[in-house]
Design a protein around this motif. Structure first.
Motif, PDB file in Angstrom:
ATOM      1  N   MET A  92      39.620 160.999  16.772  1.00 51.49           N
ATOM      2  CA  MET A  92      40.996 160.957  16.368  1.00 51.49           C
ATOM      3  C   MET A  92      41.665 162.319  16.583  1.00 51.49           C
ATOM      4  O   MET A  92      42.823 162.378  16.963  1.00 51.49           O
ATOM      5  N   ARG A  93      40.948 163.377  16.346  1.00 49.78           N
ATOM      6  CA  ARG A  93      41.488 164.722  16.550  1.00 49.78           C
ATOM      7  C   ARG A  93      41.945 164.912  17.989  1.00 49.78           C
ATOM      8  O   ARG A  93      43.012 165.460  18.252  1.00 49.78           O
ATOM      9  N   GLN A  94      41.148 164.418  18.926  1.00 48.34           N
ATOM     10  CA  GLN A  94      41.494 164.535  20.335  1.00 48.34           C
ATOM     11  C   GLN A  94      42.767 163.732  20.650  1.00 48.34           C
ATOM     12  O   GLN A  94      43.643 164.203  21.367  1.00 48.34           O
ATOM     13  N   SER A  95      42.881 162.548  20.104  1.00 49.26           N
ATOM     14  CA  SER A  95      44.049 161.706  20.320  1.00 49.26           C
ATOM     15  C   SER A  95      45.319 162.370  19.792  1.00 49.26           C
ATOM     16  O   SER A  95      46.352 162.412  20.465  1.00 49.26           O
ATOM     17  N   VAL A  96      45.254 162.906  18.583  1.00 51.61           N
ATOM     18  CA  VAL A  96      46.402 163.581  17.972  1.00 51.61           C
ATOM     19  C   VAL A  96      46.795 164.798  18.815  1.00 51.61           C
ATOM     20  O   VAL A  96      47.977 165.013  19.102  1.00 51.61           O
ATOM     21  N   SER A  97      45.826 165.562  19.239  1.00 56.66           N
ATOM     22  CA  SER A  97      46.093 166.733  20.060  1.00 56.66           C
ATOM     23  C   SER A  97      46.780 166.337  21.367  1.00 56.66           C
ATOM     24  O   SER A  97      47.744 166.974  21.790  1.00 56.66           O
ATOM     25  N   TYR A  98      46.292 165.283  21.987  1.00 59.06           N
ATOM     26  CA  TYR A  98      46.871 164.832  23.255  1.00 59.06           C
ATOM     27  C   TYR A  98      48.311 164.361  23.063  1.00 59.06           C
ATOM     28  O   TYR A  98      49.187 164.685  23.858  1.00 59.06           O
ATOM     29  N   ILE A  99      48.575 163.626  22.001  1.00 57.37           N
ATOM     30  CA  ILE A  99      49.940 163.159  21.713  1.00 57.37           C
ATOM     31  C   ILE A  99      50.879 164.348  21.540  1.00 57.37           C
ATOM     32  O   ILE A  99      51.968 164.381  22.114  1.00 57.37           O
ATOM     33  N   LEU A 100      50.471 165.324  20.766  1.00 56.32           N
ATOM     34  CA  LEU A 100      51.345 166.460  20.459  1.00 56.32           C
ATOM     35  C   LEU A 100      51.539 167.397  21.646  1.00 56.32           C
ATOM     36  O   LEU A 100      52.551 168.075  21.745  1.00 56.32           O
ATOM     37  N   ARG A 101      50.575 167.432  22.560  1.00 54.23           N
ATOM     38  CA  ARG A 101      50.681 168.315  23.723  1.00 54.23           C
ATOM     39  C   ARG A 101      51.347 167.654  24.927  1.00 54.23           C
ATOM     40  O   ARG A 101      51.627 168.321  25.916  1.00 54.23           O
ATOM     41  N   THR A 102      51.610 166.357  24.857  1.00 55.40           N
ATOM     42  CA  THR A 102      52.223 165.636  25.972  1.00 55.40           C
ATOM     43  C   THR A 102      53.739 165.574  25.784  1.00 55.40           C
ATOM     44  O   THR A 102      54.215 164.992  24.814  1.00 55.40           O
TER      45      THR A 102
ATOM     46  N   GLY B 157      58.376 161.832  28.374  1.00 62.64           N
ATOM     47  CA  GLY B 157      58.892 161.682  29.728  1.00 62.64           C
ATOM     48  C   GLY B 157      57.948 162.136  30.817  1.00 62.64           C
ATOM     49  O   GLY B 157      58.225 161.963  32.000  1.00 62.64           O
ATOM     50  N   SER B 158      56.799 162.699  30.460  1.00 58.87           N
ATOM     51  CA  SER B 158      55.898 163.230  31.475  1.00 58.87           C
ATOM     52  C   SER B 158      54.894 162.207  32.007  1.00 58.87           C
ATOM     53  O   SER B 158      54.299 162.435  33.052  1.00 58.87           O
ATOM     54  N   ARG B 159      54.716 161.092  31.336  1.00 58.86           N
ATOM     55  CA  ARG B 159      53.774 160.067  31.816  1.00 58.86           C
ATOM     56  C   ARG B 159      54.528 159.026  32.631  1.00 58.86           C
ATOM     57  O   ARG B 159      55.476 158.427  32.167  1.00 58.86           O
ATOM     58  N   MET B 160      54.079 158.804  33.839  1.00 61.05           N
ATOM     59  CA  MET B 160      54.769 157.908  34.770  1.00 61.05           C
ATOM     60  C   MET B 160      54.859 156.477  34.255  1.00 61.05           C
ATOM     61  O   MET B 160      55.883 155.837  34.392  1.00 61.05           O
ATOM     62  N   MET B 161      53.803 155.949  33.676  1.00 59.17           N
ATOM     63  CA  MET B 161      53.768 154.547  33.275  1.00 59.17           C
ATOM     64  C   MET B 161      54.277 154.312  31.856  1.00 59.17           C
ATOM     65  O   MET B 161      54.450 153.177  31.450  1.00 59.17           O
ATOM     66  N   CYS B 162      54.492 155.365  31.118  1.00 61.65           N
ATOM     67  CA  CYS B 162      54.973 155.219  29.738  1.00 61.65           C
ATOM     68  C   CYS B 162      55.796 156.458  29.386  1.00 61.65           C
ATOM     69  O   CYS B 162      55.321 157.365  28.721  1.00 61.65           O
ATOM     70  N   ARG B 163      57.035 156.476  29.848  1.00 59.57           N
ATOM     71  CA  ARG B 163      57.892 157.662  29.710  1.00 59.57           C
ATOM     72  C   ARG B 163      58.142 158.076  28.271  1.00 59.57           C
ATOM     73  O   ARG B 163      58.382 159.237  27.985  1.00 59.57           O
ATOM     74  N   GLU B 164      58.110 157.135  27.330  1.00 60.92           N
ATOM     75  CA  GLU B 164      58.410 157.481  25.936  1.00 60.92           C
ATOM     76  C   GLU B 164      57.202 158.043  25.180  1.00 60.92           C
ATOM     77  O   GLU B 164      57.337 158.507  24.048  1.00 60.92           O
TER      78      GLU B 164
END
Length: 65
Positions: free
Chosen positions: A1-11, A14-21
């Motif tokens: 879960m720590r990795q998931s939270v970190s990835y969400i906060l660091r992304t 608008g930077s992901r092509m398939m899921c801009r939000e």
């Protein structure tokens, strides 16, 4: 879960092509620390990480001067 939270906060939103939000506004390059950062953090985590639940909230304001 720590990795998931970190990835969400660091992304940046608008930077992901398939899921801009996906992501959070905290990682936008033009952002600086602002009072609304806590709100941005909570919004992103509650939207993208279903294992996160909000159990309490404390807001403290410091007045300078």
């Amino acid at each position: 879960m720590r990795q998931s939270v970190s990835y969400i906060l660091r992304t940046p939103v608008g930077s992901r092509m398939m899921c801009r939000e996906y992501g959070s506004l905290l990682s936008s390059p033009e952002r600086r620390a602002k009072p609304s950062d806590d709100v941005c953090l909570l919004q992103a985590l509650l939207k993208w990480e279903p294992r996160v639940t909000l159990t309490s909230l404390t807001i403290e304001r410091q007045l300078n001067g």
